[in-house]
Write an enzyme that holds these catalytic residues in place. Structure first.
Site, PDB file in Angstrom:
ATOM      1  N   HIS A  93      36.248  57.478  31.074  1.00 54.45           N
ATOM      2  CA  HIS A  93      37.691  57.536  30.870  1.00 54.45           C
ATOM      3  C   HIS A  93      38.191  56.151  30.498  1.00 54.45           C
ATOM      4  CE1 HIS A  93      37.866  61.131  33.907  1.00 54.45           C
ATOM      5  NE2 HIS A  93      37.352  61.474  32.745  1.00 54.45           N
TER       6      HIS A  93
ATOM      7  N   LYS B 143      43.704  26.211  31.350  1.00 59.62           N
ATOM      8  CA  LYS B 143      43.147  26.170  30.001  1.00 59.62           C
ATOM      9  C   LYS B 143      43.461  27.499  29.331  1.00 59.62           C
ATOM     10  CE  LYS B 143      39.067  24.763  27.421  1.00 59.62           C
ATOM     11  NZ  LYS B 143      39.314  25.684  26.310  1.00 59.62           N
TER      12      LYS B 143
END
Length: 797
Positions: free
Chosen positions: A184, A508
């Protein structure tokens, strides 16, 4: 736990459980007690998937039987007679009359369902609204069901293709191996479309996948045409249908589970369904269920052993009518001294732990970590929490009062606090809380002191508040300062070397570097290479941006956010590679970008590069920014920053010496980048064809003797990636290998290309010979040139 019958108390609820030794899965000997234990332990991860939704169940009163002799089961919609009065329920009208469906919002309710042998839990893709009606769906589900002759590996291939289309739509799906046959895919939605509209979109997506590869994918219901193909069932989005819930057990011969997986796992050729014990070892923690916000608070405390107020119910208190909400800041001498910052909201005290307290002014910010919601009574609590209890130590009220709310969003809270006259806050204080990582409890925030509306903004504290160096706004080709790769240990050593200088840590961001030249009215953008990228990002440069009247040169990262609010380099690919204005105009609304600023090179006609970083930040924060420009917060704790970036799924952190000057084009030890995963920029030197025009790319990293071979990458490509790479690489074809050396096996069928294109890969390890192992394609880097590429040997955090 008794093995016959007993009454247990779960989250303040009393529940009778019985027949714990009864075998529910004969082929594995799994008992009812183990089933109840599984649902109790998996509840924190499972409840967010089912809370607020009507639950239907498949019940096996006599167990599931065996493969040869399966036992009978029955499907239950309405709540059975004898269910506890405290179990929430809401009616849904049927032709035969209204039926009361259980609404499972807490651990006790989930355990009750397990007690009555409801092994499978099914829910629709919509929730009840505040009035008990049906809301629009908040997620889309695609059910990939393998026909005869195919299995999970083929489902995984279709899942990857579906993911590419969904990502192009701005959705980022989560794969779930169903525990039965297939996979799914769940994609979060904003809740603006009806179930019929979502079903129509899912149907078109299924048809598109079938049109691309009719030998593998089928979108029609007929079972006769499914052999050898994967049926993509889009109909699960119908408002009247329910789907097996993630983390639910299955009524199969073995106790398999509908288990959320990572996309990396779907590349495993031995991919299989997981059993309940395997899922328990890997299930993530989840935020507490919204309808019982005090459950976590209660679970952490024993009312007979702590003087803290412990309510009988996990429900929030009734919301008061009239008057301003209250705040309290408590000084807490626990294992480590910190201050608990609490705001009354929706019948609870929403709470943050602030290790360094409320900042005295706007010159610096404090890290805040969200904790569990507290009861309103806690606002007046002072006392000694006994040793051995959660939060042991003394608690006193530092300041309290009422507050006026300006903004309350999932990621930002702004309020003006009216504290004690002459108190530590100074009477009144305007503060902002900005979420920087994670969700719910343990998410990280920045606590910022703002100027009151009737007083001037606080001036950043810096020795040289008005730089007088020569103008620096006409520097279109300036090169950005670069960071050196480092391990966490190397970063910690750097902090120790810097001595009294507090760490300066930034997230970052997974995007592309961009320098901006602001002339007071318009913005021009330059890539790291110096190329002009102004026209690529009209939402930043189209003229509606207002960064104030002062010219400036700014440094930052352009990012595209995924459905969870995280920067996604994959999403950004659909923007950074476009060149035609018509394509850019079409894609920009679908994949908007933001510019995350972290430095300033000049401002007001004065050069700022010789100023220390801490002073440059003070200048940066004077620049008026608004979406899509963002100034992310800075951490002063390396470990907290690493933890927050890891929890949020970010690329890593950048540690900077706050005393450092801005050295254009240089890479030194003043800036250190610490990544959680290994990534490497590479130069493309060849193609290996296969079933697709590009089965893999041959990669290189420049060295002293030319382009050194670094291995191949053959995974991570979408069909769109393949098409684009083919169009870019075909004109670069050559008969000569660009590599200094390359193994004969890899060169045997290679198609060589001139080494002009740069890409980026993620990899598991670098061999002593310089080969990237288990590499995965991340995307092209048109902002980089081959001459810039260097080997990065850093280890993940």
């Amino acid at each position: 736990m008794p093995r016959d019958e007993s009454t247990v108390r779960i989250g303040g609820r009393r529940l009778r459980i019985s027949n714990l030794d009864k075998v529910m899965y004969p082929e594995t000997g799994t008992t009812k007690g183990e089933v109840i234990d599984y649902y109790a332990r998996i509840a924190p991860a499972m409840l967010p998937w089912i809370a607020g939704r009507p639950v239907t169940r498949k019940r096996w009163p006599d167990g599931v039987g065996t493969e040869e002799h399966p036992a009978d089961w029955f499907f239950a919609k309405d709540l059975e007679p004898g269910a506890p009065d405290w179990l929430a329920r809401l009616p849904i009208d049927h032709s035969s009359g209204a039926k009361d469906y259980p609404v499972v919002d807490d651990v006790a309710s989930l355990v009750y369902l397990a007690q009555v042998a409801s092994l499978e839990i099914h829910v629709p893709q919509w929730r009840f609204d505040a009035h008990g009606g049906r809301s629009n769906p908040d997620r889309m589900v695609l059910d990939l069901d393998p026909g005869p002759g195919v299995g999970l590996v083929e489902c995984a291939e279709v899942a990857r293709r579906a993911r590419g289309i969904l990502q192009d739509m701005g959705l980022d799906p989560v794969p779930v191996t169903s525990g039965s046959k297939g996979i799914h895919l769940y994609a979060a939605l904003p809740g603006k479309q009806t179930s019929d509209q979502v079903s129509a979109v899912a149907r078109e997506l299924a048809r598109a996948l079938e049109a691309d590869d009719p030998a593998l994918v089928v979108s029609q219901m007929a079972k006769s045409i499914r052999p050898g193909r994967v049926f993509l069932d889009w109909s699960q989005n119908n408002g009247s249908k329910t789907t097996i819930a993630p983390y639910s057990l299955r009524g199969r011969p073995h106790p398999t589970v509908a288990a959320p997986r990572t996309w990396e796992e779907l590349h495993d050729p031995d991919l299989r369904h997981l059993t309940f014990d395997e899922v328990l070892t890997r299930a993530p923690s989840a935020p507490p269920d919204a309808s019982a916000p005090l459950q976590t608070y209660i679970d952490k405390r024993s009312a007979d052993r702590t003087p803290e107020p412990v309510p009988d119910s996990p429900r929030a208190a009734p919301t008061a009518v009239g008057g301003l909400p209250r705040f309290v800041i408590q000084e807490h001498h626990a294992r480590r001294l910190h201050w608990d910052f609490r705001l009354e909201r929706d019948g609870v005290l929403v709470s943050w732990a602030v290790p360094k307290g409320v900042p005295p002014d706007g010159s610096r910010n404090s890290l805040a970590v969200m904790t569990e919601d507290h009861p309103l009574d806690y606002g007046s609590f002072e006392g000694e929490i006994p040793h051995g209890e959660y939060g042991a130590g003394s608690v006193t009220i530092w300041d309290d009062g009422v507050y006026e709310l300006e903004k309350w969003r999932d990621s930002e809270v702004i309020a003006t606090l009216d504290g004690r006259p002459g108190g530590p806050l100074g009477g009144r204080a305007r503060v902002a809380l900005i979420r920087t990582g994670g969700e719910g409890e343990k998410s990280t925030w920045l606590l910022h002191r703002m100027a009151l509306e009737d007083e001037p903004a606080p001036h950043p504290a810096r020795p040289n508040p008005e730089p007088t160096a020569p103008a620096a706004t006409s520097r279109p080709t300036v090169a950005p300062m670069l960071a050196t790769a480092a391990t966490p240990a190397q970063a910690r050593n750097a902090v120790r070397r810097w001595g009294d200088a507090e760490p300066w840590v930034e997230a970052k961001w997974d995007g592309i570097r961009a320098l901006g030249i602001w002339d007071g009215e318009r913005l021009r953008l330059r890539a790291r290479s110096g190329a002009d990228i102004t026209e690529k990002y009209p939402e930043l440069t189209g003229g509606d941006l207002d960064l104030g009247p002062d010219p400036a040169v700014l440094d930052g990262e352009i990012v595209a956010l995924d459905a969870t609010g995280r920067p996604s380099f994959t999403r950004l690919q659909s923007r950074m590679n476009l060149t035609r204005s018509s394509e850019i105009a079409r894609e920009a609304p679908r994949t908007p970008v933001q510019w995350y600023l972290f430095d300033v090179l000049s401002w007001g006609g004065a050069d700022a590069t010789d100023l220390p970083l801490a002073q440059r930040r003070g200048i940066l924060e004077r620049i008026p920014v608004h979406a899509p420009v963002v100034i992310p917060p800075v951490f002063d704790d390396l470990e907290a920053a690493l933890s927050a970036s890891r929890a949020l799924g970010l690329e890593g952190v950048v540690l900077k010496d706050p005393r450092s000057r801005y050295r254009s084009g240089s890479r030194g030890e003043e800036w250190l980048k610490v990544k959680h995963t290994r990534t490497q920029e590479v130069v493309i030197g060849g193609i290996r064809p296969g079933r697709r025009p590009i089965a893999s790319l041959l990669l290189g990293i420049p060295g002293h003797d030319g382009l050194r071979y670094a291995g191949r990458v053959g995974t991570g490509f979408t069909e769109r990636d393949i098409e684009r790479l083919q169009s870019l690489l075909t004109p670069l074809r050559t008969d000569v290998s660009p590599f200094a050396t390359v193994p004969a096996a890899d060169a045997s069928d290679a198609l060589w290309v001139r080494p002009e294109l740069v890409g980026e890969v993620e990899y598991a390890e670098l061999t002593p010979g310089g080969i990237l192992r288990h590499s995965r394609w991340r995307g092209l880097r048109p902002d980089k040139s081959p001459g810039e590429i260097v080997r990065e040997d850093d280890s993940p955090a």
